[in-house]
Motif scaffolding. Structure first.
Motif, PDB file in Angstrom:
ATOM      1  N   HIS A 203       1.184  -0.002   2.537  1.00  0.00           N
ATOM      2  CA  HIS A 203       0.969  -0.752   3.936  1.00  0.00           C
ATOM      3  C   HIS A 203      -0.469  -0.625   3.758  1.00  0.00           C
ATOM      4  O   HIS A 203      -0.899   0.327   4.393  1.00  0.00           O
ATOM      5  CB  HIS A 203       1.529   0.066   4.785  1.00  0.00           C
ATOM      6  CG  HIS A 203       1.638  -0.409   6.490  1.00  0.00           C
ATOM      7  ND1 HIS A 203       0.876  -0.467   7.818  1.00  0.00           N
ATOM      8  CD2 HIS A 203       2.106  -1.857   5.863  1.00  0.00           C
ATOM      9  CE1 HIS A 203       1.381  -0.936   8.741  1.00  0.00           C
ATOM     10  NE2 HIS A 203       2.121  -2.605   7.878  1.00  0.00           N
ATOM     11  N   ASP A 207      -0.163  -0.775  12.295  1.00  0.00           N
ATOM     12  CA  ASP A 207       0.401  -1.716  12.911  1.00  0.00           C
ATOM     13  C   ASP A 207       0.160  -1.322  14.493  1.00  0.00           C
ATOM     14  O   ASP A 207       0.430  -0.027  15.458  1.00  0.00           O
ATOM     15  CB  ASP A 207       1.927  -2.082  12.364  1.00  0.00           C
ATOM     16  CG  ASP A 207       2.216  -2.672  11.514  1.00  0.00           C
ATOM     17  OD1 ASP A 207       1.414  -3.031  10.993  1.00  0.00           O
ATOM     18  OD2 ASP A 207       3.506  -2.578  11.334  1.00  0.00           O
ATOM     19  N   HIS A 283       4.389  -7.354  16.977  1.00  0.00           N
ATOM     20  CA  HIS A 283       3.559  -6.036  16.927  1.00  0.00           C
ATOM     21  C   HIS A 283       1.890  -7.604  16.080  1.00  0.00           C
ATOM     22  O   HIS A 283       2.436  -8.252  15.904  1.00  0.00           O
ATOM     23  CB  HIS A 283       3.977  -5.564  15.851  1.00  0.00           C
ATOM     24  CG  HIS A 283       3.597  -5.681  14.625  1.00  0.00           C
ATOM     25  ND1 HIS A 283       4.958  -6.591  13.854  1.00  0.00           N
ATOM     26  CD2 HIS A 283       2.996  -5.459  13.195  1.00  0.00           C
ATOM     27  CE1 HIS A 283       3.937  -6.652  13.126  1.00  0.00           C
ATOM     28  NE2 HIS A 283       3.589  -6.006  12.623  1.00  0.00           N
ATOM     29  N   HIS A 285      -0.763  -6.415  12.955  1.00  0.00           N
ATOM     30  CA  HIS A 285      -1.120  -6.319  11.654  1.00  0.00           C
ATOM     31  C   HIS A 285      -2.329  -6.307  11.657  1.00  0.00           C
ATOM     32  O   HIS A 285      -2.770  -7.327  11.623  1.00  0.00           O
ATOM     33  CB  HIS A 285      -0.318  -6.982  10.740  1.00  0.00           C
ATOM     34  CG  HIS A 285      -0.193  -6.458   9.279  1.00  0.00           C
ATOM     35  ND1 HIS A 285       0.471  -4.850   8.996  1.00  0.00           N
ATOM     36  CD2 HIS A 285      -1.202  -7.240   8.331  1.00  0.00           C
ATOM     37  CE1 HIS A 285       0.063  -4.798   7.200  1.00  0.00           C
ATOM     38  NE2 HIS A 285      -1.111  -6.136   7.409  1.00  0.00           N
ATOM     39  N   ASP A 325       5.385  -4.751   9.117  1.00  0.00           N
ATOM     40  CA  ASP A 325       4.402  -5.490   8.280  1.00  0.00           C
ATOM     41  C   ASP A 325       4.280  -6.517   8.361  1.00  0.00           C
ATOM     42  O   ASP A 325       3.042  -6.340  10.343  1.00  0.00           O
ATOM     43  CB  ASP A 325       5.829  -5.586   7.063  1.00  0.00           C
ATOM     44  CG  ASP A 325       6.233  -5.414   5.982  1.00  0.00           C
ATOM     45  OD1 ASP A 325       5.375  -3.932   5.645  1.00  0.00           O
ATOM     46  OD2 ASP A 325       5.871  -5.916   4.855  1.00  0.00           O
TER      47      ASP A 325
HETATM   48 ZN   LIG Z   1       1.769  -4.238   9.127  1.00  0.00          ZN
END
Ligand SMILES: [Zn+2]
Length: 325
Positions: A203, A207, A283, A285, A325
């Motif tokens: 990742h 996030d 969210h 990212h 994500d």
């Molecule tokens: Zn993310």
């Protein structure tokens, strides 16, 4: 002593003293004084030529020369103080300023170099106090050069400081979302379980959970490179070019507040949280790129976090959970 002369006086039948004529006597006296005077003058000339005594003018000139010598001595004392202060500034320059701004220190030989080549002091040679005057002039020349080098160095540092200020303002150094209580950080940079496939994968961002419509802020000064939906997975996203090889990326937005090509300052509102693209829940990212590589944004929050907060955040960020994500 002139001889006393006598003559026989037939009237008195006696010898009488012959009185010299008055004018002749005066002449003798005059000759005596003239002789004494000439003799004295001769003696004086001889004395003067042997330097045993000085004329008032010579005495006053000698006093003046003594005074010059004293003034030169005082000047040299003052120069000593200037050299000390200049040395101090040079030390600070080399060991603090130039070090801080990652410039090479200026070597001592270069700072204190005099003037080489032809003899600049030829015209000062050949006098009684030439040594003193040449030494003082040389000393002043070195000080002059030292000051010129110092002044150039400070100019350079001013430029570096301005650059550094620009760099510091450009680096993505704050969190892109209001996260005072640090509870919004859902997943950090590192190996995480993919929310869709449940497979462990890298990742490359951070996030932040937040309700749809939560404001997102530019993390550093820069220019909006992209604000579109044309990259797979990111959904509506913004990329800001900060210069110096830095780029920040904000993904899964619901709305933009900036356009491509726009200049932004750190803290400017650029968009709003959403869940567009490959996202499981609303969210943000967030990614930080340096020289085309994605790096851990965590390392850039020093601008807005206390050491305790940083530790806390690190703990959150390192939890190997599932990313959004
Ligand atoms: Zn993310």
């Amino acid at each position: 002593m002139s001889k006393v002369k006598y003559y026989y006086d037939p009237e008195t039948l006696a010898y009488r003293k012959l009185e010299p004529k008055r004018s002749r006597r005066y002449r003798n006296i005059a000759f005596f004084f003239l002789g004494s005077f000439l003799f004295g003058l001769l003696g004086l000339v001889l004395l003067l030529n042997t330097n045993l005594i000085n004329t008032p003018r010579e005495l006053s000139l000698a006093r003046e020369v003594k005074n010059y010598e004293l003034q030169f001595e005082l000047l040299n004392k003052k120069m000593e103080q200037i050299e000390y202060v200049l040395g101090n500034i040079a030390d600070r320059d080399n060991n603090i300023y130039r070090l801080y701004f990652e410039a090479n220190p200026i070597p001592e030989e270069q700072r204190r170099a005099g003037f080489g080549g032809i003899n600049r002091y030829k015209s000062l040679e050949g006098f009684n106090n030439s040594d003193m005057i040449i030494a003082t002039t040389k000393r002043l020349d070195v000080i002059k050069k030292q000051m010129a080098i110092q002044s150039k160095s400070l100019d350079e540092i001013t430029k570096l400081a301005e650059e550094k200020e620009k760099l510091l303002a450009s680096i993505p150094a704050i969190q892109p979302i209001n996260n005072d209580d640090l509870t919004r950080m859902a997943s950090g940079y590192g190996w995480r379980s993919d929310p869709f496939t449940k497979v462990r994968k890298m990742h490359y961002g951070m996030d932040f959970t937040a309700p749809k419509g939560t404001p997102i802020y530019a993390s550093g000064d820069g220019k909006v490179l992209r604000a579109d939906n044309n990259a797979s997975g990111y959904g509506k996203h913004i990329r800001i070019d900060h210069g110096y090889g830095y780029l920040s990326l904000y993904a899964h937005l619901s709305k933009y507040n900036v356009k491509k090509g726009q200049q932004v300052k750190r803290g400017d509102l650029i968009g709003f949280v959403g869940s567009t693209g490959r996202s499981q829940a609303p969210h943000l990212h967030y990614e930080v790129w340096k020289d085309k590589e994605r790096i851990n944004p965590m390392n850039f929050y020093y601008g807005s976090l206390s050491p305790e907060e940083f530790q806390n955040m690190l703990k959150y960020a390192n939890q190997e959970n599932q990313s959004l994500d």
